[in-house]
Design a protein around this motif. Sequence first.
Motif, PDB file in Angstrom:
ATOM      1  N   ASN A  51     102.230  64.265 -29.455  1.00 53.42           N
ATOM      2  CA  ASN A  51     103.559  64.699 -29.002  1.00 53.42           C
ATOM      3  C   ASN A  51     103.463  65.642 -27.803  1.00 53.42           C
ATOM      4  O   ASN A  51     104.222  65.518 -26.828  1.00 53.42           O
ATOM      5  N   LEU A  52     102.536  66.593 -27.880  1.00 50.64           N
ATOM      6  CA  LEU A  52     102.363  67.538 -26.770  1.00 50.64           C
ATOM      7  C   LEU A  52     101.840  66.837 -25.522  1.00 50.64           C
ATOM      8  O   LEU A  52     102.277  67.134 -24.402  1.00 50.64           O
TER       9      LEU A  52
ATOM     10  N   LYS B  62     103.899  65.645 -15.981  1.00 52.62           N
ATOM     11  CA  LYS B  62     105.133  66.396 -15.747  1.00 52.62           C
ATOM     12  C   LYS B  62     104.905  67.578 -14.812  1.00 52.62           C
ATOM     13  O   LYS B  62     103.882  68.258 -14.891  1.00 52.62           O
TER      14      LYS B  62
ATOM     15  N   ASN C  49     102.288  63.739 -24.674  1.00 52.78           N
ATOM     16  CA  ASN C  49     103.388  62.955 -24.098  1.00 52.78           C
ATOM     17  C   ASN C  49     104.407  63.858 -23.401  1.00 52.78           C
ATOM     18  O   ASN C  49     105.016  63.471 -22.397  1.00 52.78           O
ATOM     19  N   LYS C  50     104.573  65.055 -23.926  1.00 57.30           N
ATOM     20  CA  LYS C  50     105.526  66.004 -23.347  1.00 57.30           C
ATOM     21  C   LYS C  50     105.082  66.489 -21.968  1.00 57.30           C
ATOM     22  O   LYS C  50     105.910  66.636 -21.057  1.00 57.30           O
ATOM     23  N   TYR C  51     103.774  66.731 -21.799  1.00 56.59           N
ATOM     24  CA  TYR C  51     103.289  67.352 -20.569  1.00 56.59           C
ATOM     25  C   TYR C  51     102.585  66.392 -19.607  1.00 56.59           C
ATOM     26  O   TYR C  51     102.356  66.744 -18.449  1.00 56.59           O
TER      27      TYR C  51
END
Length: 280
Positions: free
Chosen positions: A229-230, A237, A232-234
């Motif tokens: 999850n982390l 980005k 994919n979040k960063y």
Amino acid sequence: MKKALLFIAIVSLFINFKGNAIGLRSVKEQNFNIEKDLLLVQFDCKTDVDDLHTIAAMATLILNAKFSKIQYHAVAGTYGTQKGLYVPPNDLLKLCFGNNWTDANENFNEAIKKVKTIVLKTLVKQGDIWIAEAGQSDFTAKLIKAIQIDLPKIDVTKRIHVVQHSDWNEKHTSAEHLKFIKENSDYKKIPDGNVVGNGTPGFCDPKYTYWKDKITNPKLFEIWKLATNLSNKYNGKEGRYNNKAISAGGMDFSDFSEVCWILGLKNINDIEQFFNTYSL
């Protein structure tokens, strides 16, 4: 007179041996000794999210009963000269390792002091230090310099082992620090952990998406869920590096090839084999 001279010689030899004992290696040279050695796993977390997967891979290993007795410590924020934003790993590190990690991103100098204290405890007990360099070597250079101040007689080329798999990491370590590390440690450059079949495990695969089917341990499942999850979040980005394997839904913990090399895990070839062997 001869007896007196012999006594003096014996005493001198004992003092000399005692004074230099910290520099002696164990009999099993170049092998990680699970009974007394320390494994430092150091993550730059800038700007590639692959370190998040590597952190989870490390947690997978230490949750396995075979490796539960490994003495280890994790360090985050050990980046070098590269530009770009940091990938915050703190929540994942806490979940994986509790308090057994240090935040060099928050305070570099305090991190050096803290890790040095941990390292010295191992060295004075005749254990060696093995550093899996999941990033650059600037932090390691400063750490070794600090150790040398406290233990000037230690032979760092025999007692501190640094393992690096990445050309990119070397290029983004300051030239001064890279030169120092190579001259003041047992420095090992191993084949790239992104590639299968080159002598180290290949832990980068855009097509591997089956980790959920392999894990039965609830905590380990939570760890990998947070890591993915982390990442994919960063990933990619705000100018961060875009890890294509992770963008495709796959996995990348290529830095973990260094830990496998240190621990002598020669039977692991790729990500699938890693999960088949060590996931619970």
